[in-house]
Design a protein around this motif. Structure first.
Motif, PDB file in Angstrom:
ATOM      1  N   LEU A 315      28.400  -8.215 -11.147  1.00  0.00           N
ATOM      2  CA  LEU A 315      29.212  -9.436 -11.279  1.00  0.00           C
ATOM      3  C   LEU A 315      28.955 -10.136 -12.612  1.00  0.00           C
ATOM      4  CD1 LEU A 315      29.024 -10.882  -7.654  1.00  0.00           C
ATOM      5  CD2 LEU A 315      30.909  -9.643  -8.736  1.00  0.00           C
ATOM      6  N   LEU A 316      27.730 -10.120 -13.073  1.00  0.00           N
ATOM      7  CA  LEU A 316      27.435 -10.722 -14.381  1.00  0.00           C
ATOM      8  C   LEU A 316      28.118  -9.947 -15.492  1.00  0.00           C
ATOM      9  CD1 LEU A 316      23.662 -11.581 -13.879  1.00  0.00           C
ATOM     10  CD2 LEU A 316      25.529 -13.211 -14.159  1.00  0.00           C
ATOM     11  N   GLN A 317      28.156  -8.621 -15.385  1.00  0.00           N
ATOM     12  CA  GLN A 317      28.822  -7.807 -16.403  1.00  0.00           C
ATOM     13  C   GLN A 317      30.330  -7.996 -16.390  1.00  0.00           C
ATOM     14  OE1 GLN A 317      27.428  -3.907 -15.305  1.00  0.00           O
ATOM     15  NE2 GLN A 317      25.536  -4.066 -16.514  1.00  0.00           N
ATOM     16  N   MET A 318      30.889  -8.345 -15.233  1.00  0.00           N
ATOM     17  CA  MET A 318      32.341  -8.477 -15.085  1.00  0.00           C
ATOM     18  C   MET A 318      32.844  -9.897 -15.306  1.00  0.00           C
ATOM     19  SD  MET A 318      33.141  -6.100 -11.761  1.00  0.00           S
ATOM     20  CE  MET A 318      34.924  -6.377 -11.931  1.00  0.00           C
ATOM     21  N   LEU A 450      31.562   4.760   3.530  1.00  0.00           N
ATOM     22  CA  LEU A 450      31.566   3.685   2.541  1.00  0.00           C
ATOM     23  C   LEU A 450      32.303   4.107   1.282  1.00  0.00           C
ATOM     24  CD1 LEU A 450      30.712   0.861   1.773  1.00  0.00           C
ATOM     25  CD2 LEU A 450      28.474   1.748   1.099  1.00  0.00           C
ATOM     26  N   ALA A 451      32.138   5.371   0.865  1.00  0.00           N
ATOM     27  CA  ALA A 451      32.842   5.863  -0.324  1.00  0.00           C
ATOM     28  C   ALA A 451      34.350   5.846  -0.100  1.00  0.00           C
ATOM     29  CB  ALA A 451      32.368   7.273  -0.659  1.00  0.00           C
ATOM     30  N   GLU A 452      34.775   6.253   1.101  1.00  0.00           N
ATOM     31  CA  GLU A 452      36.206   6.232   1.412  1.00  0.00           C
ATOM     32  C   GLU A 452      36.720   4.794   1.503  1.00  0.00           C
ATOM     33  OE1 GLU A 452      36.290   8.462   4.993  1.00  0.00           O
ATOM     34  OE2 GLU A 452      36.114  10.413   3.989  1.00  0.00           O
ATOM     35  N   ALA A 453      35.872   3.883   2.039  1.00  0.00           N
ATOM     36  CA  ALA A 453      36.263   2.464   2.111  1.00  0.00           C
ATOM     37  C   ALA A 453      36.415   1.891   0.709  1.00  0.00           C
ATOM     38  CB  ALA A 453      35.208   1.675   2.889  1.00  0.00           C
ATOM     39  N   LEU A 454      35.535   2.301  -0.206  1.00  0.00           N
ATOM     40  CA  LEU A 454      35.625   1.833  -1.590  1.00  0.00           C
ATOM     41  C   LEU A 454      36.921   2.301  -2.240  1.00  0.00           C
ATOM     42  CD1 LEU A 454      34.614   0.669  -4.253  1.00  0.00           C
ATOM     43  CD2 LEU A 454      33.236   2.736  -4.560  1.00  0.00           C
ATOM     44  N   ALA A 494      34.638  -4.348  -6.544  1.00  0.00           N
ATOM     45  CA  ALA A 494      33.464  -4.131  -7.390  1.00  0.00           C
ATOM     46  C   ALA A 494      32.166  -4.331  -6.608  1.00  0.00           C
ATOM     47  CB  ALA A 494      33.508  -5.076  -8.585  1.00  0.00           C
ATOM     48  N   ILE A 495      32.160  -5.308  -5.703  1.00  0.00           N
ATOM     49  CA  ILE A 495      30.969  -5.536  -4.869  1.00  0.00           C
ATOM     50  C   ILE A 495      30.717  -4.329  -3.972  1.00  0.00           C
ATOM     51  CG2 ILE A 495      30.059  -6.934  -2.966  1.00  0.00           C
ATOM     52  CD1 ILE A 495      31.492  -9.341  -4.287  1.00  0.00           C
ATOM     53  N   LEU A 496      31.772  -3.784  -3.382  1.00  0.00           N
ATOM     54  CA  LEU A 496      31.611  -2.605  -2.524  1.00  0.00           C
ATOM     55  C   LEU A 496      31.113  -1.413  -3.330  1.00  0.00           C
ATOM     56  CD1 LEU A 496      34.845  -2.927  -0.365  1.00  0.00           C
ATOM     57  CD2 LEU A 496      32.496  -3.292   0.388  1.00  0.00           C
ATOM     58  N   LYS A 497      31.609  -1.254  -4.558  1.00  0.00           N
ATOM     59  CA  LYS A 497      31.136  -0.163  -5.413  1.00  0.00           C
ATOM     60  C   LYS A 497      29.664  -0.332  -5.739  1.00  0.00           C
ATOM     61  CE  LYS A 497      32.049   2.278  -9.740  1.00  0.00           C
ATOM     62  NZ  LYS A 497      32.890   2.349 -10.962  1.00  0.00           N
TER      63      LYS A 497
END
Length: 512
Positions: A315-318, A450-454, A494-497
């Motif tokens: 989040l800081l990078q984004m 989780l990967a599929e959810a992302l 991005a949080i999920l990733k």
């Protein structure tokens, strides 16, 4: 006029904790009751509403009125009309009634009547810039923005520059047009109060030219102007523009407006003498409540620290990327808001106070987000985390975490008023929730699910660029001006990733 005010960051709702603290301060100072005057923005309604419910439980008598005086919109908005400069009249009359000894119920009842007789609309020659960022929207040198808000958001139409008389006629005609959903009915012979408000960047000369045009045009329509207030009452930083507020007023309401106040920002009119005097309350310092959760240790805490570190770093990078997306649809602070949350999470990691189970961890994060993030996103994330935590009281199994995620989504929908397809953070998060329902406690399929959810969340976030915003500040902007994905949806993906990336690491490595 007001006994207390709570400031958030620029164009951001204050956090719930600050609001609750102010309510408690008023109560301890001897107030018979507390009235919250809130402008109709989702973040304000959420944070002030949460503080109201929190302090009511403590036995404090507190109520809230929501000001929605925007007359810009021709059709009905799901989120309602925005709160604009008419709010200052509500401040003044509520304060006057309080000084007269009216009860909270009497004040609220009278204000609800007044709110139905109030309308505001603005126009500008130049936008504003949130400190550290660029302009919130772009205008050519020969253009004006009509029907804008007070947080730097664009308006309902862009027109070529015309004279002050023509501008004012256009605004008043739009405000009073009965075919518009948000109009204010004004007829010949009506008694009204007028505010000519500087949005921040007009000179005194320009403001008085606008005021002269407004008075002339209203009088030409045989409207009786009982009071005219001219000045900087509700600004949008350095925005070069003005707003007009009209309010129907009877004799009793004029008495409330004419009652004495020492507030230095209140304008003088014919009967008024401005008294520059400040009165402070003798209130003892109140220690904040201790809400720390005992830290834990072991594999869960190690993994939680890894996940939280990855989320906050991401989040800081984004920050600037999310701010840039938000400048198209809002006030350009989505990245800054998320960065505040990230910094608060970094501080939690540094403190070594990460709780040892999912239930306490989510409650802890909910409190941190509530206190430090602010804005609509802060309130929604906090509500979501607290609701999600209830699913993790008994175990931390994958299926329990999936159920927690779903409960958080439902809480967001219930309190925020949005649904998937409304072009909000819910679009990416709800898409992920649908996939996470496949999570089981056997088979070790957590990372695959989780990967599929992302993937679903990322696709849903990208798809928001083609949606029409139905809630939030973006809903006030013409859909043709929205060409990029919703920043909240992008942040959610991005949080999920970040969570997936951290969980895929065999050994957590957290930098302190």
């Amino acid at each position: 006029m007001l006994s207390g005010a709570i400031a958030g960051d620029v164009f951001t709702s204050p956090p719930t904790g600050s609001i609750s603290a102010a309510i408690r301060t008023m109560d301890r100072a001897g107030a018979a009751a507390v009235l919250l005057i809130v402008k109709n923005y989702t973040g304000d309604r959420l944070n002030f509403g949460l503080a109201l419910e929190e302090t009511k439980v403590e036995g404090i008598s507190v109520e809230m009125v929501v000001v929605a005086d925007d007359c810009a919109f021709t059709t009905k908005k799901k989120t309602g009309r925005r709160g604009l400069c008419g709010t200052v009249l509500i401040h003044k009359m509520a304060g006057a009634m309080s000084e007269m000894g009216k009860s909270l119920d009497e004040i609220v009842e009278r204000l609800k009547i007044i709110l139905s007789k109030l309308g505001t609309m603005g126009i500008c020659l130049s936008p504003c810039s949130v400190p550290g960022s660029g302009p919130t929207f772009h205008l050519e040198t020969d253009e004006m923005e009509l029907g804008l808000g007070i947080h730097g958001e664009a308006g309902i139409a862009r027109i070529k520059i015309i004279s002050a008389d023509e501008v004012i006629q256009k605004i008043i005609d739009h405000m009073t047009n009965p075919s518009n959903e948000s109009h204010l009915s004004v007829q010949a012979g009506d008694h009204i109060v007028l505010i000519v408000n500087n949005l921040g960047g007009l000179s005194c000369l320009e403001l008085n030219i606008v005021a002269n045009s407004a008075v002339k045009y209203l009088e030409s329509k045989e409207v009786i102007i009982e009071r005219a207030y001219i000045g900087s009452f509700m600004t949008a930083l350095e925005m070069g523009g003005t707003s007009l507020t009209l309010m129907h007023a009877d004799h009793e309401e004029l008495k409330l407006l004419d009652s004495h106040t020492s507030a230095p920002g209140w304008a003088t009119v014919a009967k008024h003498r401005l008294v520059r005097k400040c009165r402070s309350l003798n209130v003892p310092y109140l220690e904040p409540e201790n809400t720390d959760t005992p830290p834990g240790s072991g594999p869960f805490v190690d993994k939680a620290r890894s996940v939280l570190d990855m989320i906050s770093t991401t989040l800081l990078q984004m920050e600037e990327e999310l701010n840039e997306l938000d400048r198209e649809a809002g006030d350009g602070d989505c990245g800054t808001t998320h960065a505040r949350a990230a910094e608060a999470i970094k501080n939690l990691l540094t403190s070594g106070a990460v709780p040892g189970n999912g239930h306490q961890l989510l409650l802890c994060l909910g409190r941190i987000i509530r206190e430090h993030m602010g804005g609509t996103s802060g309130a929604l994330y906090s509500i979501s985390l607290i609701a999600a935590a209830q699913n993790l009281k008994d175990n931390n199994n994958p299926s329990a975490w999936a159920a927690a995620f779903n409960s958080g989504i439902e809480a967001m929908k219930r309190y925020g008023g949005a649904e998937p397809g409304d072009r909000t953070m819910l679009d990416s998060l709800a898409a992920a929730a649908d996939e996470l329902r496949k999570m089981t406690d056997e088979g070790g399929n957590e990372l695959q699910v989780l990967a599929e959810a992302l993937q679903k969340a990322a696709a849903a976030a990208e798809a928001t660029k083609d949606m029409i915003a139905k809630v939030g500040r973006a809903s006030y902007i013409t859909s043709t001006q929205l060409t990029r994905p919703d920043p909240g949806a992008v942040a959610g993906a991005a949080i999920l990733k970040a969570i997936l990336t951290a969980l895929e690491q065999p050994t957590p490595e957290v930098q302190e």
